[in-house]
Scaffold this motif. Structure first.
Motif, PDB file in Angstrom:
ATOM      1  N   ARG A   1       0.838  -1.194   0.000  1.00 41.14           N
ATOM      2  CA  ARG A   1       0.000   0.000   0.000  1.00 41.14           C
ATOM      3  C   ARG A   1       0.877   1.250   0.000  1.00 41.14           C
ATOM      4  O   ARG A   1       1.783   1.381   0.813  1.00 41.14           O
ATOM      5  CB  ARG A   1      -0.918   0.003   1.222  1.00 41.14           C
ATOM      6  CG  ARG A   1      -1.925  -1.133   1.206  1.00 41.14           C
ATOM      7  CD  ARG A   1      -2.907  -1.005   2.365  1.00 41.14           C
ATOM      8  NE  ARG A   1      -3.884  -2.083   2.333  1.00 41.14           N
ATOM      9  CZ  ARG A   1      -5.010  -2.031   1.643  1.00 41.14           C
ATOM     10  NH1 ARG A   1      -5.282  -0.955   0.918  1.00 41.14           N
ATOM     11  NH2 ARG A   1      -5.865  -3.032   1.654  1.00 41.14           N
ATOM     12  N   ILE A   2       0.578   2.174  -0.915  1.00 47.20           N
ATOM     13  CA  ILE A   2       1.328   3.419  -1.035  1.00 47.20           C
ATOM     14  C   ILE A   2       0.309   4.536  -1.158  1.00 47.20           C
ATOM     15  O   ILE A   2      -0.323   4.707  -2.211  1.00 47.20           O
ATOM     16  CB  ILE A   2       2.265   3.410  -2.255  1.00 47.20           C
ATOM     17  CG1 ILE A   2       3.192   2.200  -2.202  1.00 47.20           C
ATOM     18  CG2 ILE A   2       3.073   4.689  -2.322  1.00 47.20           C
ATOM     19  CD1 ILE A   2       3.940   1.958  -3.483  1.00 47.20           C
ATOM     20  N   GLY A   3       0.145   5.297  -0.076  1.00 44.28           N
ATOM     21  CA  GLY A   3      -0.855   6.347  -0.103  1.00 44.28           C
ATOM     22  C   GLY A   3      -2.229   5.742  -0.299  1.00 44.28           C
ATOM     23  O   GLY A   3      -2.692   4.895   0.449  1.00 44.28           O
TER      24      GLY A   3
ATOM     25  N   VAL B   1       3.547   4.005   3.519  1.00 44.62           N
ATOM     26  CA  VAL B   1       3.977   2.897   2.668  1.00 44.62           C
ATOM     27  C   VAL B   1       3.862   1.615   3.485  1.00 44.62           C
ATOM     28  O   VAL B   1       4.584   1.411   4.448  1.00 44.62           O
ATOM     29  CB  VAL B   1       5.420   3.084   2.169  1.00 44.62           C
ATOM     30  CG1 VAL B   1       5.808   1.948   1.229  1.00 44.62           C
ATOM     31  CG2 VAL B   1       5.576   4.424   1.472  1.00 44.62           C
ATOM     32  N   GLY B   2       2.949   0.737   3.081  1.00 39.53           N
ATOM     33  CA  GLY B   2       2.711  -0.494   3.821  1.00 39.53           C
ATOM     34  C   GLY B   2       1.399  -0.423   4.576  1.00 39.53           C
ATOM     35  O   GLY B   2       0.706   0.608   4.554  1.00 39.53           O
TER      36      GLY B   2
ATOM     37  N   ALA C   1       6.150   2.244   6.710  1.00 40.81           N
ATOM     38  CA  ALA C   1       7.157   3.292   6.524  1.00 40.81           C
ATOM     39  C   ALA C   1       6.453   4.574   6.064  1.00 40.81           C
ATOM     40  O   ALA C   1       5.283   4.555   5.682  1.00 40.81           O
ATOM     41  CB  ALA C   1       8.207   2.862   5.508  1.00 40.81           C
ATOM     42  N   THR C   2       7.172   5.682   6.114  1.00 44.98           N
ATOM     43  CA  THR C   2       6.607   6.974   5.721  1.00 44.98           C
ATOM     44  C   THR C   2       7.463   7.597   4.633  1.00 44.98           C
ATOM     45  O   THR C   2       8.690   7.651   4.752  1.00 44.98           O
ATOM     46  CB  THR C   2       6.527   7.926   6.924  1.00 44.98           C
ATOM     47  OG1 THR C   2       5.708   7.338   7.941  1.00 44.98           O
ATOM     48  CG2 THR C   2       5.909   9.260   6.517  1.00 44.98           C
ATOM     49  N   LEU C   3       6.818   8.046   3.582  1.00 44.40           N
ATOM     50  CA  LEU C   3       7.477   8.758   2.497  1.00 44.40           C
ATOM     51  C   LEU C   3       6.976  10.194   2.490  1.00 44.40           C
ATOM     52  O   LEU C   3       5.787  10.449   2.326  1.00 44.40           O
ATOM     53  CB  LEU C   3       7.184   8.091   1.153  1.00 44.40           C
ATOM     54  CG  LEU C   3       7.687   8.835  -0.090  1.00 44.40           C
ATOM     55  CD1 LEU C   3       9.217   8.901  -0.088  1.00 44.40           C
ATOM     56  CD2 LEU C   3       7.178   8.172  -1.368  1.00 44.40           C
ATOM     57  N   TRP C   4       7.917  11.136   2.686  1.00 47.56           N
ATOM     58  CA  TRP C   4       7.582  12.558   2.653  1.00 47.56           C
ATOM     59  C   TRP C   4       7.858  13.077   1.240  1.00 47.56           C
ATOM     60  O   TRP C   4       9.006  13.070   0.792  1.00 47.56           O
ATOM     61  CB  TRP C   4       8.416  13.338   3.645  1.00 47.56           C
ATOM     62  CG  TRP C   4       8.217  12.969   5.085  1.00 47.56           C
ATOM     63  CD1 TRP C   4       8.642  11.838   5.715  1.00 47.56           C
ATOM     64  CD2 TRP C   4       7.528  13.735   6.073  1.00 47.56           C
ATOM     65  NE1 TRP C   4       8.280  11.855   7.027  1.00 47.56           N
ATOM     66  CE2 TRP C   4       7.599  13.007   7.288  1.00 47.56           C
ATOM     67  CE3 TRP C   4       6.886  14.973   6.065  1.00 47.56           C
ATOM     68  CZ2 TRP C   4       7.030  13.471   8.460  1.00 47.56           C
ATOM     69  CZ3 TRP C   4       6.325  15.440   7.236  1.00 47.56           C
ATOM     70  CH2 TRP C   4       6.394  14.704   8.417  1.00 47.56           C
ATOM     71  N   VAL C   5       6.822  13.511   0.560  1.00 49.11           N
ATOM     72  CA  VAL C   5       6.991  14.118  -0.759  1.00 49.11           C
ATOM     73  C   VAL C   5       6.906  15.627  -0.574  1.00 49.11           C
ATOM     74  O   VAL C   5       5.825  16.183  -0.355  1.00 49.11           O
ATOM     75  CB  VAL C   5       5.927  13.616  -1.752  1.00 49.11           C
ATOM     76  CG1 VAL C   5       6.119  14.285  -3.107  1.00 49.11           C
ATOM     77  CG2 VAL C   5       6.001  12.099  -1.894  1.00 49.11           C
TER      78      VAL C   5
END
Length: 375
Positions: A93-95, A128-129, A152-156
């Motif tokens: 899962r991504i967003g 993410v996840g 996990a966390t992705l900061w855009v």
């Protein structure tokens, strides 16, 4: 939870019909077919009911990325058992979406790493996840979804354009009154004696006050020549216009921080983040803009700016009312230089006394206009 696929639902319905017809008509042939269907369904339940025994870890690199720039995920899947683990499909899962990943078969105690690119087209803090494991039977009658692994966390971050460092304003002194607020920090003028906080200079300890109060006290100084920069973002905007405004604001505060100038980020919706400048200030500024949402504020200039401030000042908006114009005009005696970026026609904001008003089409155009003016 085990769920039947469309094929499995059809087999189940056919099994029931054939069994009922075989019982009613007395035909063993139809009963045998119904038994075969029931056996296939039972086998599907048994096969899909077995949970894949895998350990999943994930690494996102980099964890902070500019919008549109590449970001990757490394998914490590390990078989900690002494038995062979069959292949299965999974989804990360991504967003708001799911990235399909095919996990190949693993030997006992073996590990496999899967690399794939993450979407970075949308600004924000994206989760993410966890990994969704999809287990099915060979006949396609049923499937079971399970989750595994950490999140996990992705900061855009917003897109940052290269800008000349913004001005910090003329030198001001603390004796000029409330025009200089308590955000001025330096080493020249003594403003007050306050309680020590971790990170303060030990050489600024005030021993007499410490002895009198029983707590560590330090001298708080202000530097009248310290250049400062404040950016005001109109967070009343929405959609693509808000994204362009955030990109421009991110470019302004990042340029100021890289020039070692204290930068203050303010939005009409209530955001107020003050940094001391330097490369270490860039991350909190961009993180704040990363999660900023549209606001329903009535006015462009928040109360904390109207009460006091000093230094260079830039406003990013898409037009405003006569009240917004009056509020900005009231700031020109405290903030200098004062630059107003307007996406589209300036309208009521045109010709603010003491301010430079720039009509721009997008963040890239604003960067070009800014660099031309500052040069």
């Amino acid at each position: 939870m085990i769920r039947l696929t469309r094929r499995g639902t059809g087999v189940l319905a056919g099994t029931v019909v054939l069994f009922a017809f075989g019982q009613w008509a007395g035909y063993p042939f139809f009963l045998a077919i119904a038994g075969a269907g029931a056996g296939a369904l039972v086998a599907a339940v048994v096969l899909t009911g077995r949970r894949p025994r895998v350990a999943v870890t994930r690494e996102v690199y980099p964890d902070r990325v500019e919008r549109g720039r590449p970001a990757m995920a490394a998914l490590r899947v390990r078989n900690p058992t002494g038995r062979r683990q069959g292949a299965f499909s999974a989804g990360d899962r991504i967003g708001g979406g799911v990235r399909a990943v095919r996990i190949r078969a693993l030997a006992p105690n073996a590990e496999a790493t899967h690399h794939y690119e993450l979407p970075t087209a949308r600004r924000g803090r994206h989760q993410v996840g966890p990994l969704t494991l999809d287990r099915g039977d060979p006949f396609g009658l049923g499937h079971r979804r399970l989750t595994a692994g950490e999140i996990a966390t992705l900061w855009v971050h917003p897109r940052v354009h290269v800008l000349h460092p913004p001005g910090g304003g003329r030198p001001r002194h603390h004796h000029e009154g409330t025009a200089v607020d308590d955000r001025l920090r330096g080493s020249y003028d003594l403003r007050e004696v306050r309680e020590y906080v971790p990170g303060d200079e030990v050489r600024h300890l005030h021993w007499k006050a410490t002895a009198r109060t029983g707590q560590l006290m330090v001298r708080d100084y202000a530097d009248p020549d310290q250049p400062r920069f404040t950016a005001l973002l109109d967070s009343r905007l929405e959609g693509a216009l808000l994204e362009e405004a955030i990109d421009l604001t991110a470019s302004l505060v990042t340029s100021a921080a890289h020039a070692d100038r204290p930068a203050r980020l303010v939005s009409s919706g209530g955001l107020d983040l003050d940094t001391s400048g330097g490369v270490q200030a860039v991350r909190p500024l961009l993180d704040a803009l990363c999660v900023l949402e549209p606001s329903a504020a009535a006015g462009l200039v928040p109360e904390q700016l109207a009460r006091g401030g000093v230094g260079g000042f830039a406003v990013v908006t898409a037009g405003g009312t006569a009240a917004d114009r009056a509020a900005l005009a009231a700031l020109r005696d405290r903030y200098a230089p004062l630059v107003v970026f307007v996406f589209g026609p300036a309208g009521s904001l045109a010709g603010i006394p003491g301010a430079t008003v720039l009509e721009v089409s997008d963040a890239a155009d604003a960067a070009r206009r800014w660099n031309a003016v500052s040069r």
